[in-house]
Design an enzyme around this catalytic site. Structure first.
Site, mmCIF file in Angstrom:
data_model
loop_
_atom_site.group_PDB
_atom_site.id
_atom_site.type_symbol
_atom_site.label_atom_id
_atom_site.label_comp_id
_atom_site.label_asym_id
_atom_site.label_seq_id
_atom_site.Cartn_x
_atom_site.Cartn_y
_atom_site.Cartn_z
ATOM 1 N N TYR A 1 -87.389 -29.563 -85.689
ATOM 2 C CA TYR A 1 -87.186 -30.887 -85.095
ATOM 3 C C TYR A 1 -85.734 -30.996 -84.682
ATOM 4 O O TYR A 1 -84.851 -30.908 -85.519
ATOM 5 C CB TYR A 1 -87.530 -32.013 -86.080
ATOM 6 C CG TYR A 1 -88.582 -32.916 -85.476
ATOM 7 C CD1 TYR A 1 -88.270 -33.699 -84.373
ATOM 8 C CD2 TYR A 1 -89.888 -32.930 -85.962
ATOM 9 C CE1 TYR A 1 -89.245 -34.477 -83.764
ATOM 10 C CE2 TYR A 1 -90.865 -33.700 -85.358
ATOM 11 C CZ TYR A 1 -90.532 -34.472 -84.256
ATOM 12 O OH TYR A 1 -91.499 -35.230 -83.653
ATOM 13 N N THR B 1 -89.988 -26.966 -62.478
ATOM 14 C CA THR B 1 -90.845 -26.470 -63.565
ATOM 15 C C THR B 1 -90.519 -25.001 -63.812
ATOM 16 O O THR B 1 -90.024 -24.307 -62.920
ATOM 17 C CB THR B 1 -92.344 -26.566 -63.225
ATOM 18 O OG1 THR B 1 -92.599 -25.797 -62.045
ATOM 19 C CG2 THR B 1 -92.784 -27.990 -62.996
ATOM 20 N N ASP C 1 -87.229 -32.089 -55.658
ATOM 21 C CA ASP C 1 -88.161 -31.551 -56.655
ATOM 22 C C ASP C 1 -88.479 -30.104 -56.285
ATOM 23 O O ASP C 1 -89.166 -29.840 -55.294
ATOM 24 C CB ASP C 1 -89.428 -32.419 -56.656
ATOM 25 C CG ASP C 1 -90.433 -31.985 -57.702
ATOM 26 O OD1 ASP C 1 -90.356 -30.819 -58.169
ATOM 27 O OD2 ASP C 1 -91.320 -32.787 -58.044
ATOM 28 N N ARG D 1 -94.794 -23.359 -69.890
ATOM 29 C CA ARG D 1 -95.049 -24.643 -69.215
ATOM 30 C C ARG D 1 -93.930 -25.586 -69.590
ATOM 31 O O ARG D 1 -93.699 -25.845 -70.774
ATOM 32 C CB ARG D 1 -96.364 -25.262 -69.696
ATOM 33 C CG ARG D 1 -97.566 -24.400 -69.531
ATOM 34 C CD ARG D 1 -98.834 -25.227 -69.516
ATOM 35 N NE ARG D 1 -98.948 -25.856 -68.233
ATOM 36 C CZ ARG D 1 -99.330 -25.215 -67.129
ATOM 37 N NH1 ARG D 1 -99.631 -23.937 -67.148
ATOM 38 N NH2 ARG D 1 -99.391 -25.855 -65.992
ATOM 39 N N GLU E 1 -84.290 -33.522 -82.365
ATOM 40 C CA GLU E 1 -84.001 -34.691 -81.528
ATOM 41 C C GLU E 1 -82.506 -34.802 -81.292
ATOM 42 O O GLU E 1 -81.704 -34.629 -82.215
ATOM 43 C CB GLU E 1 -84.501 -35.969 -82.208
ATOM 44 C CG GLU E 1 -85.967 -36.218 -81.968
ATOM 45 C CD GLU E 1 -86.454 -37.489 -82.640
ATOM 46 O OE1 GLU E 1 -85.731 -38.045 -83.484
ATOM 47 O OE2 GLU E 1 -87.581 -37.916 -82.324
ATOM 48 N N LYS F 1 -94.221 -22.024 -62.801
ATOM 49 C CA LYS F 1 -94.795 -21.636 -61.511
ATOM 50 C C LYS F 1 -94.096 -20.362 -61.016
ATOM 51 O O LYS F 1 -94.390 -19.292 -61.525
ATOM 52 C CB LYS F 1 -94.709 -22.808 -60.536
ATOM 53 C CG LYS F 1 -95.578 -23.997 -60.999
ATOM 54 C CD LYS F 1 -95.410 -25.233 -60.146
ATOM 55 C CE LYS F 1 -96.243 -26.386 -60.708
ATOM 56 N NZ LYS F 1 -95.972 -27.660 -60.029
#
Ligand SMILES: *Cc1c(COP(=O)(O)O)cnc(C)c1O
Length: 432
Positions: A73, A245, A219, A254, A75, A248
């Site tokens: 974790y 991303t 984008d 992902r 954060e 791709k």
């Protein structure tokens, strides 16, 4: 399971570096999920994938995804976490951010977004108040849902105005875009797309955005790899924000990322966490780092060049057989075929081709009269097959098969013959 099925598990790094462990562990603990994965391995091995947004993640990427970093974790951001035990995570994230900045020449990067859509959500929420106006390329002309479509947060919370392509050339209509911008005075203009196959004139976008005092978001979800390979120009200095991303063109996990000018660093970081996400996925971030690293190598440039050359080759071959390609061709790894004069729809063609082991996705054509779930076209991309080293001759056989299937939609005997032919080609390719 047959011996043959087990055979390719042994060398399959997704399952486990050690095939034995996989069989003992997952297959013993959860035979159901295990059997679905085995089914998927077989399906990926025996089909030809022309889905433009899909690719095969590198073995090293899948290895990192399965690493102990998934337990963390973290954060916050490197050096400013809300949990202890983050020193390796800090190193991983800092390095991944540096690699991302270097690859795309950005002043600041955030590599925490869980997906491309989340990256867009963070950027939009960092500069827009609910009700503010944004502009994006319409979905049917190649834009993405998150560029202002009414079913997405981008169209629900903001006033969204869609610009389109020129109906004749099917290239972005910059003059119409400028007129719309002068009239609506958007606070943000988004460019980039999911099925737009042409190089975008970012200088023009910047000029239009600046003339109405709007921010420019580029984008690069689809074009990230082409930019990393310096085949497409960097979106900087034109863009204020860049989103992308990693799964791709980049063959990574992902996930998404954001780049921006230094002056926007704080608002972007705050918009990702705590604005729109909780704990970052550290295994994913490390895997993004691996993908950025591998995208900086000469082999990657060759792979991108090969993907584009193959796409151009395929558009010409389809055109020779009488198919109409949207905008008359492509500058990148993907293209859209207009099926209107074949008396079929995108959805029907997609289903028919899937039956014989060819994966393509339905796609709207500009100003498509059909509903988004039906569509009048199919989108094809070359990333996955190029990764498996398909030859032009094999791609030509695939095109011939697609042509035969689309022209014989109800001949079961032909379907069986083509299915065997596709499986035969696919099994000759390298397995990833
Ligand atoms: C794929 C894509 C996205 C969204 O990516 P997800 O990871 O699926 O959320 C955003 N923008 C464009 C242009 C895309 O092609």
């Amino acid at each position: 399971m047959t011996d043959d099925t087990l055979h390719f598990l042994d060398n399959h790094p997704f399952l486990n570096k050690d095939g034995e462990d996989y069989k003992n562990l997952l297959h013993t603990l959860d035979p159901q999920i295990s059997s679905y994965i085995i089914e998927e391995v077989q399906a990926q091995r025996e089909s030809l994938n022309f889905i433009a947004s899909e690719n095969y993640a590198y073995d090293a990427v899948r290895e990192v995804l399965g690493s102990v970093l998934t337990n963390i974790y973290a954060e916050g951001y490197p050096g400013k976490r809300y949990y202890p035990g983050c020193s390796a995570s800090d190193e991983v994230e800092t390095l991944t951010v540096e690699r991302c900045k270097a690859l795309f020449r950005g002043e600041h990067a955030n590599v925490q977004p869980h997906s491309g859509s989340q990256a867009n959500m963070a950027v939009l929420s960092s500069v827009l108040e609910p009700g503010d106006t944004l502009m994006g390329l319409s979905l049917s002309c190649g834009g993405h849902l998150t560029h202002g479509h009414p079913v997405s947060f981008s169209g629900m919370f903001y006033k969204s105005i869609a610009y389109t392509v020129d109906p004749k050339t099917e290239y972005i209509d910059y003059e119409a875009l400028n007129n719309l911008a002068q009239f609506h005075k958007p606070k943000l203009i988004i460019t980039g797309g999911s099925s737009y196959s042409r190089l975008i004139d970012l200088e023009k976008f910047q000029r239009i955005a600046q003339s109405v005092n709007a921010y420019l978001l580029v984008d690069i979800a689809h074009t990230a790899g082409l930019i990393a390979a310096e085949i497409f120009p960097s979106p900087f200095p034109y863009a204020d924000f860049v989103t992308g991303t990693t799964h791709k063109t980049l063959r990574g996990p992902r996930g998404g990322f954001i780049l921006c000018k230094k002056i926007h660093q704080e608002r972007v970081d705050r918009a990702v966490f705590p604005g729109t996400q909780g704990g970052p996925s550290m295994n994913n971030i490390a895997a993004k780092g691996v993908a950025f690293h591998l995208a900086s190598r000469a082999e990657f440039v060759e792979y991108m060049k090969k993907s584009i050359a193959l796409a151009k080759f395929m558009t010409r071959a389809f055109e020779k057989r009488g198919y109409r390609i949207v905008s008359g061709g492509t500058d990148c790894h993907l293209f859209v075929i207009d099926l209107t004069n074949l008396d079929t729809t995108g959805r029907a063609a997609e289903a028919l081709l899937e039956k014989v082991g060819i994966l393509v996705s339905r796609s709207a054509i500009p100003f498509d009269p059909q509903k988004p779930l039906i569509t009048s076209g199919i989108r094809l991309g070359t990333l996955a097959c190029a990764a498996r080293n398909i030859t032009e001759e094999q791609a030509y056989d695939a095109i011939d098969s697609i042509d035969i299937i689309l022209r014989n939609p109800s001949d079961e005997q032909i379907h069986q013959t083509i299915k065997d032919r596709i499986k035969n080609i696919a099994l000759q390719l390298i397995e990833l």
